[in-house]
Design a protein around this motif. Sequence first.
Motif: not given
Length: 606
Positions: A89-110
């Motif tokens: 998706l990062g390649e397709y939309y010519f952006t960072s893969p981290g943008v989509f990785l963040k959507m896949m992990l919306p919570f980061t509590g321990k």
Amino acid sequence: MYIIDVAPLRRIPRPAPQLLSYLSQKKLETGALAKVPLRKKDVLAVVLGCRDFDKQEIKRADFVLKPVSIILTESAVFALWQLKLAFWLGEYYFTSPGVFLKMMLPFTGKKFLRLVAQNQKMARRQQLWIVPTLADLDRLPGQSKTAVHSSLKNSRLQELWLKAQKGQLTKIAGTKIAAFLPWANLRQITILKESNAHHRSWDQYPHWRVHEVVFKIARLLKTSVALESSLPSVETFYYAKNKQINLKTSWPRKNPTVKIIDQRQELSRKNASIFSRDLQGAISHHLKKKFPVILFNLRRGAATFILCRRCGLTVLCPNCEVSLVRHNTRRGDLWLCHHCGFSKTPTKICPECGADQIREFGVGTQKVEAVAKIFWPQARVARLDSDATPTLARQQEIVRRFNRDQIDILIATPVIFSHLLKPVVLAAIISADTILNLPDFRSSERLFKIISLAKNFTKDEKSFLLIQTFNKDDRTLRLAAGSRYQKFYQGELQARKILDYPPFCQIIKVTSRHQDAQKAIALLKAAQVKLSAAQKQQKLTDFTIFGPLPGFIPKERGRYIYNLVIKFKPSRKRPILGSQDLRRRNEFLNYLPQGVLVDVDPESIL
């Protein structure tokens, strides 16, 4: 000591490297999570590789490796397929893969991360239905399904995230964000109302569309995909005809009597009202019979533009260079900007020439409501738009009142298309020209869709749909009125093939925004020079560049807008680009400077 390669969960401007290296005291699994120093901040990052420390590699590097700030998990919180999806998706939309990785992990509590890393997956079959809006979730037929959408409370969303990973959720229905759940055994995906514009994100870059996400998930997980629509998009119709996607189409069956009313004749007969004589008579007739009426209008507000009748000055927003729109608010009448929220108290004195000739023109839903109350003072009139009903609950309340015969005339914008209302004998579109006159290649398709959807609110063949327009001979109007879907799609595909529009090419819109107009256009002029030079030097015949040109809205929120449009002809026409086409396209886009916004497959080129 180890060297780890990570992808930060944030946007890094292309063509800068998207993978960064750091030192770690511990060996970390691919898919583990850590915090790393980046630009004087600690940011979340996903581990993509871990190898033993090599002094020779360190010496050869032209940068200093920094240590990881915090190791959040040593075990993977992302599956391999999720990492592949994010990078594609990062390649397709010519952006960072981290943008989509963040959507896949919306919570980061321990606690949440620990549970994700320890989760044991089960093999229960999972099915996903994706709808465009929250209102559509309530209308899904069949057995009960678990709803997943961004409006849920965080605690509920975390619970569903973990259950999806375990495989405990088997039937899930949600908006586009549901596609990013950590699936355990996803076997079937269905996109409902596939041509609805809400399947695309619009409030932040990249403007991704759920179709591309789903098609790639299907390849990675060997999942079947079906698209359902009563009115598929032109591109989807094309790929379905070529048997490249599975499309289930149920063409609208309601065919009311459609009458196209020529507003030019109304003016020649000295009728300057927003209601033609035919529409006035039809509404009066049906109200006498106690039949409710639905009036569709595509613009909000009371008046859609304001100008001086002496000098021709149009009253514009000082921040956006678009016409202010009059609204009736709780604070009284105001001139408002729909883009930045600027407001101004109305006046009749022209600030340019001083004449008492400021007048308001155009038709918004508030004006339709006001005029309707004058013509039919005994009627119960209500509006269904984002001003009168800004929340889903308020919209549903209006729908309930209408279905209980508590509203005689309902005035609505396209927000109504997500709701189920009792069918009526009379419906009308106040002005079809609002969309028809937009200089965009999708304008005809949008108008055809709105007319067809408006028909769905009528009762049967004995019902009526009246359409007011100044372009009564327009081809799209005629075909939509006659329910000639196949002929419209065939003609539209032929026109797009001649003019090189999707699905026969991919469009990339490059936008520059700046408070200084000269700097905004200079950035794109420099980009155009670089792209043209590369095109000539490498003899690239599959790219065409247009612009830079001012945006349809030339200034918004104090920033001037210029666009550069790139057309790319892939070697093969298919729903998503192949790897070779994607690589060739991105090598070309790498010539773009930092600071521009890249919109792949834009909804509009305006």
